[in-house]
Design a protein around this motif. Sequence first.
Motif, PDB file in Angstrom:
ATOM      1  N   ALA A 275      56.116 -10.887  21.710  1.00 49.89           N
ATOM      2  CA  ALA A 275      57.558 -10.828  21.994  1.00 49.89           C
ATOM      3  C   ALA A 275      57.777 -11.324  23.411  1.00 49.89           C
ATOM      4  CB  ALA A 275      58.069  -9.390  21.863  1.00 49.89           C
TER       5      ALA A 275
ATOM      6  N   SER B  37      72.472 -13.338  24.654  1.00 45.97           N
ATOM      7  CA  SER B  37      71.098 -13.265  25.140  1.00 45.97           C
ATOM      8  C   SER B  37      70.081 -13.256  23.991  1.00 45.97           C
ATOM      9  CB  SER B  37      70.864 -12.028  26.035  1.00 45.97           C
ATOM     10  OG  SER B  37      69.905 -12.335  27.023  1.00 45.97           O
TER      11      SER B  37
ATOM     12  N   THR C 132      64.143  -6.089  30.275  1.00 44.33           N
ATOM     13  CA  THR C 132      62.693  -6.189  30.119  1.00 44.33           C
ATOM     14  C   THR C 132      62.018  -6.631  31.418  1.00 44.33           C
ATOM     15  OG1 THR C 132      63.025  -8.410  29.238  1.00 44.33           O
ATOM     16  CG2 THR C 132      62.676  -6.648  27.642  1.00 44.33           C
ATOM     17  N   ASN C 133      62.744  -7.334  32.319  1.00 38.72           N
ATOM     18  CA  ASN C 133      62.098  -7.810  33.552  1.00 38.72           C
ATOM     19  C   ASN C 133      61.672  -6.631  34.426  1.00 38.72           C
ATOM     20  OD1 ASN C 133      63.845 -11.016  34.161  1.00 38.72           O
ATOM     21  ND2 ASN C 133      62.751 -10.264  32.393  1.00 38.72           N
TER      22      ASN C 133
ATOM     23  N   THR D 119      65.492 -15.985  35.065  1.00 46.37           N
ATOM     24  CA  THR D 119      65.822 -16.786  33.890  1.00 46.37           C
ATOM     25  C   THR D 119      66.863 -17.804  34.317  1.00 46.37           C
ATOM     26  OG1 THR D 119      66.571 -16.797  31.597  1.00 46.37           O
ATOM     27  CG2 THR D 119      67.538 -15.111  33.019  1.00 46.37           C
TER      28      THR D 119
HETATM   29  C1  LIG Z   1      65.545 -11.324  24.602  1.00 46.34           C
HETATM   30  C2  LIG Z   1      65.286 -11.441  26.060  1.00 46.34           C
HETATM   31  C3  LIG Z   1      64.088 -10.957  26.620  1.00 46.34           C
HETATM   32  C4  LIG Z   1      63.058 -10.149  25.854  1.00 46.34           C
HETATM   33  O1  LIG Z   1      62.578 -10.713  24.687  1.00 46.34           O
HETATM   34  P1  LIG Z   1      62.049  -9.787  23.490  1.00 46.34           P
HETATM   35  O2  LIG Z   1      61.390 -10.729  22.549  1.00 46.34           O
HETATM   36  O3  LIG Z   1      63.241  -9.090  22.928  1.00 46.34           O
HETATM   37  O4  LIG Z   1      61.063  -8.818  24.085  1.00 46.34           O
HETATM   38  C5  LIG Z   1      63.882 -11.172  27.976  1.00 46.34           C
HETATM   39  N1  LIG Z   1      64.812 -11.795  28.737  1.00 46.34           N
HETATM   40  C6  LIG Z   1      65.961 -12.259  28.232  1.00 46.34           C
HETATM   41  C7  LIG Z   1      66.932 -12.980  29.134  1.00 46.34           C
HETATM   42  C8  LIG Z   1      66.242 -12.087  26.878  1.00 46.34           C
HETATM   43  O5  LIG Z   1      67.402 -12.530  26.366  1.00 46.34           O
END
Ligand SMILES: *Cc1c(COP(=O)(O)O)cnc(C)c1O
Length: 487
Positions: free
Chosen positions: A136, A76, A171-172, A213
């Motif tokens: 980010a 990821s 993060t979602n 995603t």
């Molecule tokens: C890395 C990632 C994020 C978040 O990105 P950051 O830059 O680390 O905040 C969100 N979704 C997926 C699927 C990721 O791999």
Amino acid sequence: MTEPLIFELGAPGRKGYTLPAPDVPAEPLEEMIPARYLRRTPANLPEVSEPDVIRHFTHLSQMNYSIDSGFYPLGSCTMKYNPKVNEVAASLPGFRDIHPLQPESTVQGALRLMYELQELLGAIAGMDAFTLQPAAGAHGELTGLFIIQAYLRSKGEHRDEVIAPNSSHGTNPASAAMARAKLVTVGTDARGRVDIEELRRLVSDRTAALMLTNPNTLGLFEEDVEEMARIVHEAGGLMYYDGANLNAIMGKARPGDMGFDVVHLNLHKTFTTPHGGGGPGAGPVGVKEFLRPFLPVPIVERADAGYILQEDLPQTIGKVRSFYGNFAMLVRAYTYIREMGRQGLTQVSEDAVLAANYLRARLQDLYEAPFPGPNMHEVVLSARRQKAQGARALDIAKRLMDYGFHAPTIYFPLTVEEALMIEPTETENKGTLDAFIEAMRAIAGEAAENPEIVRGAPHDAPVSRLDEARAARQPDLRWRPAEEASA
Ligand SMILES: *Cc1c(COP(=O)(O)O)cnc(C)c1O
């Protein structure tokens, strides 16, 4: 493999420089600085020579692991090699030495680069307008949700729910919570894709957005994405694309064509700006035309007189970051895209997908593959069999360090028991992939015959097993002089 603290190196009076004695008479210090400001005891600083310093920090850097030192299959995270030509471009004086408050007329080259990057990202993702501000991926998600909420508000709609799959990146749901939305989780079907019948039941007039995603975090392509977009749009919601997995599809498919209205891209993943250690990154957000008025300001536009920072977007959500984003990262990503071109980026995705499927094909006899392939840019395996033998995913990850590799992502996605999430990326050659495969196969053998050696790993690292939770919350980083430590 230990290194003393820099305070423990050197000797009294040792210095890192030699300057000739001044040939002009110096005023006594007491006459230049009022006596009450002068130290009475010298500061307790390391007294070291230049080689002492260089060797010390070089040794410390060698205790760390980086993409410049070896294979880094952290799923990821897209830990691809970052070409050094990006660094050359980012350190050109015309980019490096400018100030964000300079008049636009004096930074036309920088503005042109930002404008062209907006256009290039738009072409790659199939979106109409981009903001480069977010720092980010997670920041892009929050920005995107703010844009969606501002749009819905402008239409007098009150929709408070954000739907995300149970395999989604952490993060979602975190972004949904920060945007004060109610998170609704949709499950995964037996093939590792969104359960579309459940999605149908979950959408309503409260749905603000579906965050998705594609390929998903299991490394699998959501073939029903157009149907999902239809379901969400018919219910009046919007489609948010988490573009962190874009490395799988460049030149092949575009989120804009799949029905997404808002996307974020991780320049520090797909577009080779360095990452790790918390930043800096860049998570530009792209939108379809109807959402352009809501973008954060300023965006870079082309006017008759040249490139301008457009502040005049009447429905803007405001600023999400100081100035214009992490500019040096934008230079690196732009350099990479221009260097690769359309064909190069397409090849990147083809090679990334090929590498992941090669790993899957050569490991799935020893490590369970919970979902049928083929995979996209990464493969999620399970260490369930090894766990039953006495070595968990965590142990396997630690043991890989003894073989000279960075560990894959483990225990994510949460939907796979003892998950090992492996993302090789396109920048590794077959020899490296084979060496990693041999290490993984050797560890599977150890788990079956001698699990203690796996459970006790790493055996060669400067520190072995830390209390993971305590090490993150109470890091022991401060050196105390001997007298204070014993007091
Ligand atoms: C890395 C990632 C994020 C978040 O990105 P950051 O830059 O680390 O905040 C969100 N979704 C997926 C699927 C990721 O791999």
